[in-house]
Design a protein around this motif. Structure first.
Motif, PDB file in Angstrom:
ATOM      1  N   LYS A  12       1.406  -1.286  -0.027  1.00 21.67           N
ATOM      2  CA  LYS A  12       0.014  -0.090  -0.008  1.00 21.67           C
ATOM      3  C   LYS A  12       0.610   1.273   0.276  1.00 21.67           C
ATOM      4  O   LYS A  12       1.965   1.019   0.623  1.00 21.67           O
ATOM      5  N   PRO A  13       0.419   2.389  -0.287  1.00 23.34           N
ATOM      6  CA  PRO A  13       0.743   3.338  -0.574  1.00 23.34           C
ATOM      7  C   PRO A  13       1.415   3.494   0.603  1.00 23.34           C
ATOM      8  O   PRO A  13       0.656   3.986   2.194  1.00 23.34           O
ATOM      9  N   GLY A  14       2.619   4.312   0.523  1.00 32.23           N
ATOM     10  CA  GLY A  14       4.041   4.847   2.024  1.00 32.23           C
ATOM     11  C   GLY A  14       4.087   3.878   3.044  1.00 32.23           C
ATOM     12  O   GLY A  14       4.581   3.177   4.208  1.00 32.23           O
ATOM     13  N   GLY A  15       4.249   2.237   2.166  1.00 30.64           N
ATOM     14  CA  GLY A  15       4.770   0.993   3.438  1.00 30.64           C
ATOM     15  C   GLY A  15       5.553   0.887   2.091  1.00 30.64           C
ATOM     16  O   GLY A  15       6.560   1.744   1.565  1.00 30.64           O
ATOM     17  N   SER A  16       5.991  -0.246   2.578  1.00 27.21           N
ATOM     18  CA  SER A  16       7.847  -0.585   2.441  1.00 27.21           C
ATOM     19  C   SER A  16       8.113  -1.737   1.984  1.00 27.21           C
ATOM     20  O   SER A  16       7.412  -2.526   2.450  1.00 27.21           O
ATOM     21  N   LEU A  17       9.219  -2.065   0.859  1.00 22.02           N
ATOM     22  CA  LEU A  17       9.444  -3.522   0.915  1.00 22.02           C
ATOM     23  C   LEU A  17      11.097  -2.440   0.901  1.00 22.02           C
ATOM     24  O   LEU A  17      12.175  -2.890   0.838  1.00 22.02           O
ATOM     25  N   ARG A  18      11.751  -4.355   0.596  1.00 21.28           N
ATOM     26  CA  ARG A  18      14.154  -4.490   0.570  1.00 21.28           C
ATOM     27  C   ARG A  18      13.657  -5.858  -0.602  1.00 21.28           C
ATOM     28  O   ARG A  18      13.025  -6.768  -0.462  1.00 21.28           O
ATOM     29  N   LEU A  19      14.025  -4.917  -1.675  1.00 21.35           N
ATOM     30  CA  LEU A  19      14.154  -6.231  -2.793  1.00 21.35           C
ATOM     31  C   LEU A  19      15.914  -6.534  -2.597  1.00 21.35           C
ATOM     32  O   LEU A  19      17.123  -6.084  -2.154  1.00 21.35           O
ATOM     33  N   SER A  20      16.383  -7.136  -2.721  1.00 21.33           N
ATOM     34  CA  SER A  20      17.545  -8.110  -2.876  1.00 21.33           C
ATOM     35  C   SER A  20      17.975  -8.443  -4.508  1.00 21.33           C
ATOM     36  O   SER A  20      17.201  -8.575  -5.338  1.00 21.33           O
ATOM     37  N   CYS A  21      19.695  -7.846  -4.866  1.00 23.21           N
ATOM     38  CA  CYS A  21      19.492  -8.908  -5.514  1.00 23.21           C
ATOM     39  C   CYS A  21      21.099  -9.370  -5.549  1.00 23.21           C
ATOM     40  O   CYS A  21      22.186  -9.207  -4.799  1.00 23.21           O
ATOM     41  N   ALA A  22      20.993 -10.804  -5.873  1.00 21.85           N
ATOM     42  CA  ALA A  22      22.028 -12.095  -5.346  1.00 21.85           C
ATOM     43  C   ALA A  22      22.841 -12.653  -6.363  1.00 21.85           C
ATOM     44  O   ALA A  22      22.389 -12.475  -7.704  1.00 21.85           O
ATOM     45  N   ALA A  23      24.162 -12.478  -7.024  1.00 17.82           N
ATOM     46  CA  ALA A  23      24.887 -13.341  -7.215  1.00 17.82           C
ATOM     47  C   ALA A  23      24.457 -15.033  -7.459  1.00 17.82           C
ATOM     48  O   ALA A  23      24.615 -15.177  -6.342  1.00 17.82           O
ATOM     49  N   SER A  24      24.364 -15.841  -9.032  1.00 18.15           N
ATOM     50  CA  SER A  24      23.552 -17.419  -8.471  1.00 18.15           C
ATOM     51  C   SER A  24      25.320 -17.441  -9.162  1.00 18.15           C
ATOM     52  O   SER A  24      25.183 -17.625 -10.534  1.00 18.15           O
ATOM     53  N   SER A  84       8.323   4.791   2.143  1.00 16.58           N
ATOM     54  CA  SER A  84       7.004   5.361   1.762  1.00 16.58           C
ATOM     55  C   SER A  84       7.214   5.056   0.339  1.00 16.58           C
ATOM     56  O   SER A  84       6.853   6.710  -0.581  1.00 16.58           O
ATOM     57  N   LEU A  85       6.638   3.977   0.098  1.00 13.10           N
ATOM     58  CA  LEU A  85       6.383   3.413  -1.081  1.00 13.10           C
ATOM     59  C   LEU A  85       5.325   4.866  -2.050  1.00 13.10           C
ATOM     60  O   LEU A  85       4.145   5.003  -1.085  1.00 13.10           O
ATOM     61  N   LYS A  86       4.664   4.918  -3.860  1.00  9.15           N
ATOM     62  CA  LYS A  86       4.530   6.067  -3.561  1.00  9.15           C
ATOM     63  C   LYS A  86       3.774   5.046  -5.624  1.00  9.15           C
ATOM     64  O   LYS A  86       4.498   3.888  -5.594  1.00  9.15           O
ATOM     65  N   PRO A  87       2.182   5.298  -5.505  1.00  9.81           N
ATOM     66  CA  PRO A  87       1.779   4.273  -6.745  1.00  9.81           C
ATOM     67  C   PRO A  87       2.878   4.525  -8.313  1.00  9.81           C
ATOM     68  O   PRO A  87       2.818   3.950  -8.982  1.00  9.81           O
ATOM     69  N   GLU A  88       3.381   5.961  -8.386  1.00 17.21           N
ATOM     70  CA  GLU A  88       4.575   6.073  -8.885  1.00 17.21           C
ATOM     71  C   GLU A  88       5.231   5.143  -8.758  1.00 17.21           C
ATOM     72  O   GLU A  88       6.475   4.944 -10.087  1.00 17.21           O
TER      73      GLU A  88
END
Length: 126
Positions: A12-24, A84-88
């Motif tokens: 939802k707007p205002g929420g948070s996520l953490r993305l990960s980038c792992a070497a395979s 603080s994620l936004k729809p954009e």
């Protein structure tokens, strides 16, 4: 080097996520790792990048103050904490690695990156 991006989802707007980038299967043997995103009908744009040797980071104006990039060299993983994620911010997010630094501002250029992950969808919607 093969990169795998993960951690996307619906938030939802205002929420948070953490993305990960792992070497395979390989050491994260790159000069820097960048995060890009691509929304439907739009060009792929740079979000952030981090130099693996010293952790120095760059942010696009849209990300500065809300996103934080970090790396864990022992785990061969780079993270993008998004608050603080936004729809954009809705887009497919990709991580990419490059072997060379091509100079000031080159981190923004997707063509300077050699390896790409498969992308992870981030959707910000109420």
């Amino acid at each position: 080097v093969q990169l795998q991006a993960s951690g996307g989802g619906l938030v939802k707007p205002g929420g948070s996520l953490r993305l990960s980038c792992a070497a395979s299967g390989f050491t994260l043997d790159a000069e820097s790792i960048g995060w890009f995103r691509q929304a439907p009908g739009k060009e792929r744009e740079a979000v952030s990048s981090i130099k693996l040797s010293d952790g120095s980071a760059h942010y696009a104006d849209s990300a500065r103050g809300r996103f934080t990039i970090s790396r864990d060299n022992a785990k061969n993983t780079v993270y993008l904490q998004m608050n603080s994620l936004k729809p954009e911010d809705t887009a497919v997010y990709y991580c990419a690695g490059r072997s060379h630094n091509y100079g000031l501002g080159s981190w923004l250029d997707r063509f300077s990156y050699d390896s790409w992950g498969q992308g992870t969808q981030v959707t910000v919607s109420s």
